[in-house]
Scaffold this active site. Structure first.
Site, mmCIF file in Angstrom:
data_model
loop_
_atom_site.group_PDB
_atom_site.id
_atom_site.type_symbol
_atom_site.label_atom_id
_atom_site.label_comp_id
_atom_site.label_asym_id
_atom_site.label_seq_id
_atom_site.Cartn_x
_atom_site.Cartn_y
_atom_site.Cartn_z
ATOM 1 C CG HIS A 166 -1.920 1.114 1.204
ATOM 2 N ND1 HIS A 166 -3.268 0.894 1.047
ATOM 3 C CD2 HIS A 166 -1.785 2.461 1.304
ATOM 4 C CE1 HIS A 166 -3.911 2.057 1.044
ATOM 5 N NE2 HIS A 166 -3.020 3.019 1.205
ATOM 6 C CG ASP A 225 -0.850 5.103 3.584
ATOM 7 O OD1 ASP A 225 -1.163 5.245 2.392
ATOM 8 O OD2 ASP A 225 -1.595 5.443 4.522
ATOM 9 C CD GLN A 263 -6.993 11.274 -1.460
ATOM 10 O OE1 GLN A 263 -5.827 10.918 -1.554
ATOM 11 N NE2 GLN A 263 -7.734 11.015 -0.383
ATOM 12 C CG HIS A 316 -7.497 4.275 0.716
ATOM 13 N ND1 HIS A 316 -6.972 3.874 -0.481
ATOM 14 C CD2 HIS A 316 -6.517 4.960 1.368
ATOM 15 C CE1 HIS A 316 -5.712 4.299 -0.559
ATOM 16 N NE2 HIS A 316 -5.408 4.956 0.548
ATOM 17 C CD GLU A 363 -6.591 6.504 6.112
ATOM 18 O OE1 GLU A 363 -6.944 6.584 4.925
ATOM 19 O OE2 GLU A 363 -5.463 6.863 6.517
ATOM 20 C CD1 TRP A 368 -3.002 12.566 4.253
ATOM 21 C CD2 TRP A 368 -1.843 12.348 2.339
ATOM 22 N NE1 TRP A 368 -3.825 12.882 3.192
ATOM 23 C CE2 TRP A 368 -3.154 12.760 2.012
ATOM 24 C CE3 TRP A 368 -0.932 12.142 1.300
ATOM 25 C CZ2 TRP A 368 -3.579 12.970 0.706
ATOM 26 C CZ3 TRP A 368 -1.347 12.359 -0.009
ATOM 27 C CH2 TRP A 368 -2.663 12.763 -0.299
ATOM 28 C CG HIS A 425 -1.040 7.065 -1.430
ATOM 29 N ND1 HIS A 425 -2.268 7.234 -2.028
ATOM 30 C CD2 HIS A 425 -1.263 6.322 -0.324
ATOM 31 C CE1 HIS A 425 -3.199 6.638 -1.311
ATOM 32 N NE2 HIS A 425 -2.617 6.071 -0.271
HETATM 33 FE FE FE2 Z 1 -3.430 5.121 1.502
#
Ligand code: FE2
Length: 429
Positions: A57, A309, A152, A210, A213, A315, A59
């Site tokens: 996982h 991630d 997203q 996702h 979350e 993030w 991005h």
């Molecule tokens: Fe993610």
């Protein structure tokens, strides 16, 4: 005669003194004291040799963009999503590709040779999709990149979201993504799961959403995800990423949910570094950890992986592509300090994600791809403890990265001249 032989390796299953013979890019022999010569020989005496790390996982469209166009001041998930929205109009295909390629260099040096990356498909230009499809082609000789069409901003919440996602799949994106908890309502979230699973079933694609979350114990889209996987015959082909609401759910409800997940053979991916920093943000004290119920899901027989991630993006400001750092955090957050549990954390960044990604030829048996990592550690637990140095990384039998062992020189009367933090072990013959 072999192209290459790794001598006297320790394997993740505990076997020691094993020679691994490589021919034509594949593992051809795994046995002690292999009576043959290799075109090249690597002395791996007492070193752990493992198939590569796999990140289930990630991005990659946002990686290494930390600080652009500004820093996430609150550090929250929602400010991160808002910040990504600010950055999107400024993105160029070249900049995304350049950052992704730089990250892939880090990954290779860390022995990370397969990555499933989500790619945002809510930008009408689909710049990131084009950039990452190009990167996927460029890195193919040394790294397997799998792309997930990730809406997203919500596939239903975004005007034209479904068309954009479908267009991304038509362009060659591999996996169907989603984000049900970010849709406007619970009902829309459930509808998005149904819609996206049907799309995947029609096209014969894998699903990785996702999912939940959130710290909201009533965010229960994983239930719908399991139900749809079972209904559509997608057992073993659907993954729930994050699943953090399960941390906060009522135990009685979870006792119904986990068997549903087992029935659907749902895969689960926790992202410990991100979950521990982004979840529990509305709590005062005690603060929840937020990671999903990893030991319980594993005990039920589900395949559970740990993903990175994010690395240096809106993030998360830290990280360097080190899946051992991810496993280290997962072990702590999940309180998985029993010996078997610690070994399971190593599997959660190697063979478990390889299974979720449906990677072919992954493993240490004869016939598997000769993709191997030699670590400065004697076993999987030591590898996690030390976030061990990657001494050699091999792809299809060729060394593609070499790292120096960690060693400090001491100046102490009557003490050894060097330390490397590994536990002293009896030497092999
Ligand atoms: Fe993610």
């Amino acid at each position: 005669m072999f192209d290459l032989i790794l001598r006297r390796a320790t394997l993740p299953d505990g076997r020691t003194g094993i020679d691994i013979g490589v021919r034509d890019g594949r593992i051809a022999a795994v046995e002690p004291d292999l009576q043959a010569e290799g075109g090249e020989e690597i002395d791996a005496t007492g070193r752990l040799v493992t198939p590569p790390f796999v990140d289930a996982h990630f991005h990659m469209d946002s990686t290494l963009s930390y600080g652009l166009p500004r820093i996430n001041q609150s550090g929250t998930l929602l400010e991160g999503i808002a910040l990504w929205g600010e950055l999107k109009p400024q993105l160029t295909q070249e900049a995304i590709a350049e950052r992704a390629l730089a990250y892939c260099d880090w990954a290779v040096a860390r022995g990370l040779l397969a990555i499933r990356t989500h790619v945002d498909v809510c930008d009408p230009r689909l710049l990131a999709v084009e950039a990452l499809l190009e990167v996927k082609k460029r890195v193919k000789p040394y790294l397997d990149l799998q792309l997930v069409a990730f809406p997203q901003d919500g596939v239903l919440r975004t005007p034209g979201g479904l068309e954009l996602l479908t267009r991304a799949l038509d362009m060659g994106v591999d996996v169907v993504g989603g984000i049900p908890h970010f849709e406007r309502t619970m009902a829309d979230g459930a509808a998005s799961v149904k819609l996206l699973c049907e799309l995947a079933a029609e096209r014969g694609l894998l699903v990785d959403m996702h999912c939940d979350e959130s710290d909201d114990p009533l965010s229960r889209h994983v239930e719908t995800l399991a139900c749809e996987a079972q209904r559509l015959g997608l057992q073993g082909r659907v993954v729930g990423s994050h699943l953090t609401s399960m941390h906060s759910m009522d135990n009685y409800y979870v006792s119904k949910l986990i068997p549903l997940m087992v029935e659907a053979q749902l895969g689960a991916i926790a992202n410990p570094l991100i979950n521990i920093t982004l979840q529990g943000r509305h709590d005062s004290y005690p603060k929840r950890r937020g990671m999903t119920r990893v030991p319980e899901l594993m005990a039920a027989g589900l395949t559970v992986a740990f993903g990175h991630d994010c690395v240096m993006d809106p993030w998360y400001p830290l990280g360097s592509g080190d899946l051992l750092e991810v496993a280290h955090m997962g072990l702590h957050v999940g309180q998985m300090t029993g010996h078997e549990a610690m070994k399971t954390c190593f599997h959660a960044v190697t063979r478990a994600p390889a299974k979720l990604l449906h990677l072919e030829g992954y493993g240490l048996e004869p016939g598997c791809n000769a993709d191997l990592v030699v670590l400065q550690a004697g076993d999987p637990v030591e590898a996690i403890r030390l976030r061990a140095a990657r001494l050699f990384v091999l792809r299809r039998g060729k060394v593609i990265s070499r790292g120096a062992p960690v060693e400090c020189r001491l100046s102490l009367p009557g003490r050894p001249e060097t330390v490397d933090f590994t536990l002293p072990r009896p030497k092999f013959q």
